[in-house]
Design a protein around this motif. Structure first.
Motif, mmCIF file in Angstrom:
data_model
loop_
_atom_site.group_PDB
_atom_site.id
_atom_site.type_symbol
_atom_site.label_atom_id
_atom_site.label_comp_id
_atom_site.label_asym_id
_atom_site.label_seq_id
_atom_site.Cartn_x
_atom_site.Cartn_y
_atom_site.Cartn_z
ATOM 1 N N ARG A 1 19.920 23.286 21.393
ATOM 2 C CA ARG A 1 18.721 22.713 22.007
ATOM 3 C C ARG A 1 17.939 21.894 20.987
ATOM 4 O O ARG A 1 17.481 20.779 21.279
ATOM 5 C CB ARG A 1 17.855 23.837 22.579
ATOM 6 C CG ARG A 1 16.444 23.416 22.967
ATOM 7 C CD ARG A 1 16.443 22.381 24.084
ATOM 8 N NE ARG A 1 17.006 22.915 25.299
ATOM 9 C CZ ARG A 1 17.223 22.186 26.399
ATOM 10 N NH1 ARG A 1 16.964 20.883 26.381
ATOM 11 N NH2 ARG A 1 17.733 22.728 27.479
ATOM 12 N N HIS A 2 17.794 22.404 19.785
ATOM 13 C CA HIS A 2 17.032 21.686 18.755
ATOM 14 C C HIS A 2 17.710 20.356 18.423
ATOM 15 O O HIS A 2 17.036 19.325 18.292
ATOM 16 C CB HIS A 2 16.908 22.550 17.495
ATOM 17 C CG HIS A 2 16.240 21.841 16.353
ATOM 18 N ND1 HIS A 2 14.872 21.609 16.311
ATOM 19 C CD2 HIS A 2 16.748 21.288 15.214
ATOM 20 C CE1 HIS A 2 14.576 20.953 15.208
ATOM 21 N NE2 HIS A 2 15.690 20.750 14.522
ATOM 22 N N ASP B 1 17.089 17.905 21.303
ATOM 23 C CA ASP B 1 15.692 17.459 21.374
ATOM 24 C C ASP B 1 15.383 16.439 20.281
ATOM 25 O O ASP B 1 14.618 15.495 20.483
ATOM 26 C CB ASP B 1 14.756 18.661 21.243
ATOM 27 C CG ASP B 1 14.748 19.537 22.487
ATOM 28 O OD1 ASP B 1 15.237 19.065 23.541
ATOM 29 O OD2 ASP B 1 14.284 20.695 22.404
ATOM 30 N N ALA B 2 15.981 16.607 19.112
ATOM 31 C CA ALA B 2 15.733 15.674 18.013
ATOM 32 C C ALA B 2 16.288 14.281 18.301
ATOM 33 O O ALA B 2 15.865 13.298 17.693
ATOM 34 C CB ALA B 2 16.350 16.225 16.729
ATOM 35 N N ARG C 1 16.338 12.917 21.470
ATOM 36 C CA ARG C 1 15.901 12.587 22.830
ATOM 37 C C ARG C 1 15.716 11.085 23.010
ATOM 38 O O ARG C 1 16.190 10.501 23.983
ATOM 39 C CB ARG C 1 14.600 13.324 23.146
ATOM 40 C CG ARG C 1 14.018 12.972 24.505
ATOM 41 C CD ARG C 1 12.739 13.749 24.773
ATOM 42 N NE ARG C 1 12.086 13.275 25.988
ATOM 43 C CZ ARG C 1 12.433 13.650 27.210
ATOM 44 N NH1 ARG C 1 13.438 14.498 27.371
ATOM 45 N NH2 ARG C 1 11.795 13.191 28.253
ATOM 46 N N ALA D 1 16.456 14.565 30.647
ATOM 47 C CA ALA D 1 16.482 15.847 29.946
ATOM 48 C C ALA D 1 17.889 16.103 29.425
ATOM 49 O O ALA D 1 18.852 15.439 29.821
ATOM 50 C CB ALA D 1 16.044 16.972 30.879
ATOM 51 N N THR D 2 18.005 17.073 28.541
ATOM 52 C CA THR D 2 19.290 17.454 27.971
ATOM 53 C C THR D 2 19.437 18.963 28.008
ATOM 54 O O THR D 2 18.447 19.699 28.005
ATOM 55 C CB THR D 2 19.426 16.986 26.507
ATOM 56 O OG1 THR D 2 18.372 17.584 25.745
ATOM 57 C CG2 THR D 2 19.346 15.476 26.408
#
Length: 356
Positions: free
Chosen positions: A68-69, A72-73, A75, A101-102
């Motif tokens: 997830r991190h 998000d980095a 995006r 979204a991812t």
């Protein structure tokens, strides 16, 4: 080589049991969800391997793309390098992306985006393919289903396609039937497999012995087809080419046996061993398809189709061969003449395939 024997089905089921979801590295899956035909909101879901995403983002640290991190980095890069490179239109007018979204999954990455679209049919241009090797494709469907035979896809030669509206997916029975049809078609279009089948049947004997021969072949090719389709055995391009050459060699060997041997006591064992090679050949057909998470459906459906196609061939050939066998002189001439023809064809295929 004929009907689906219980042992063949059991072999496929054992191979499929407990297997991880397969996902081809050179395929992206995309699906569109629209509540109704004229609804303005459209949601798209795009799935790919982290390796593919790393290629699209020119990202050397692809290993973090299943977290997830890590997603998000990236995006903003995903928005500009991927979604902006796949413009969606509806009714001839551009759609406006309102959110994206991812989400990391077990073995792939899921990207989603929401669009506001005018009424009408949807069409999408996948400029994103220009940043990928030419063998990459975008399959218009769900990773859960894989590439159902006949599915719409975009590639380097056809980057713009009409986008079907989905959400409910293709019924399981329809997907299974599609893979069965692909297996049947492969048998009827596979002249080399038909030549091998004819060479075996020429001296196959009675119904009981033919059943034993085709069962041995069925079990053998089911094992290697399953192992390759599930990714337990991976063949690169050179190895796949030599598999095709080995299939031609199997045709040559059986044809020579027909010409020089009076008895064929080990034909069942020979058929089993060559069946292992032919199974890798069958797997080569599946290699061009994305199985997604429907590996069990695709594997069993394709294998059933192969067996059904061979059953039709055996049902047509065997009665004719039995009638010929009742006339020994005619049978001898038929075996010799057809085996020589099969031998010549096998020799041509082996040289052609070995030389690439």
């Amino acid at each position: 080589m004929t009907w689906v024997s219980p042992r063949a089905m059991l072999a496929c089921l054992l191979l499929a049991a407990g297997a991880a979801a397969a996902h081809d590295a050179d395929i992206l899956y995309i699906e569109a969800h629209r509540a109704r035909a004229e609804a303005p909101e459209v949601r798209q879901i795009l799935t790919m391997t982290p390796e593919t995403l790393a290629l699209l983002l020119a990202d050397a640290d692809g290993g973090s793309l299943l977290t997830r991190h890590g997603l998000d980095a990236r995006r903003d890069a995903i928005a500009t390098d991927i979604w902006d490179a796949m413009p969606l239109a509806s009714g001839g007018l551009p759609c406006v992306r309102t959110a994206h979204a991812t989400a990391p999954r077990q073995s792939f990455v899921e990207l989603s985006a929401t669009f506001t679209c005018p009424p009408g049919g949807m069409r999408q241009r996948f400029r994103v393919l220009t940043r990928l090797p030419p063998e990459y494709r975008v399959i218009l469907g769900s990773v859960r289903e894989g590439e159902v035979p006949g599915a719409v896809f975009a590639d380097a030669t056809r980057p713009e396609v009409d986008v079907p509206e989905g959400g409910r997916g293709t019924p399981l029975l329809s997907r299974f039937a599609g893979w069965v049809g692909l297996g049947v078609r492969h048998i009827f279009e596979g002249v080399d497999h038909l030549a091998f089948l004819l060479a075996v049947l020429l001296v196959g004997g009675g119904w009981r012995r033919v059943l034993l021969l085709v069962t041995s072949f069925t079990v053998a090719h089911s094992l290697t087809l399953g192992a390759a389709a599930l990714g337990w055995v991976v063949l690169d391009g050179v190895q796949a080419r030599w598999v095709e050459a080995a299939i031609a060699a199997s045709i040559i060997y059986v044809a020579v046996e027909n010409l020089v041997l009076r008895e064929h006591r080990h034909r069942v064992l020979v058929t089993f061993l060559f069946g292992l090679i032919h199974g890798f050949g069958f797997a080569g057909v599946l290699a061009g398809y994305g199985l997604g998470e429907s590996v069990v459906t695709a594997l069993l459906g394709f294998n059933v189709g192969v067996e059904l196609g061979q059953a039709v061939v055996v049902a047509v050939l065997l009665p004719v061969l039995r009638m010929v066998q009742r006339r020994p002189a005619l049978h001898t001439r038929a075996v010799r003449g057809l085996s020589i023809g099969i031998l010549a064809a096998g020799g041509y295929w082996m040289v052609e395939r070995a030389l690439g």
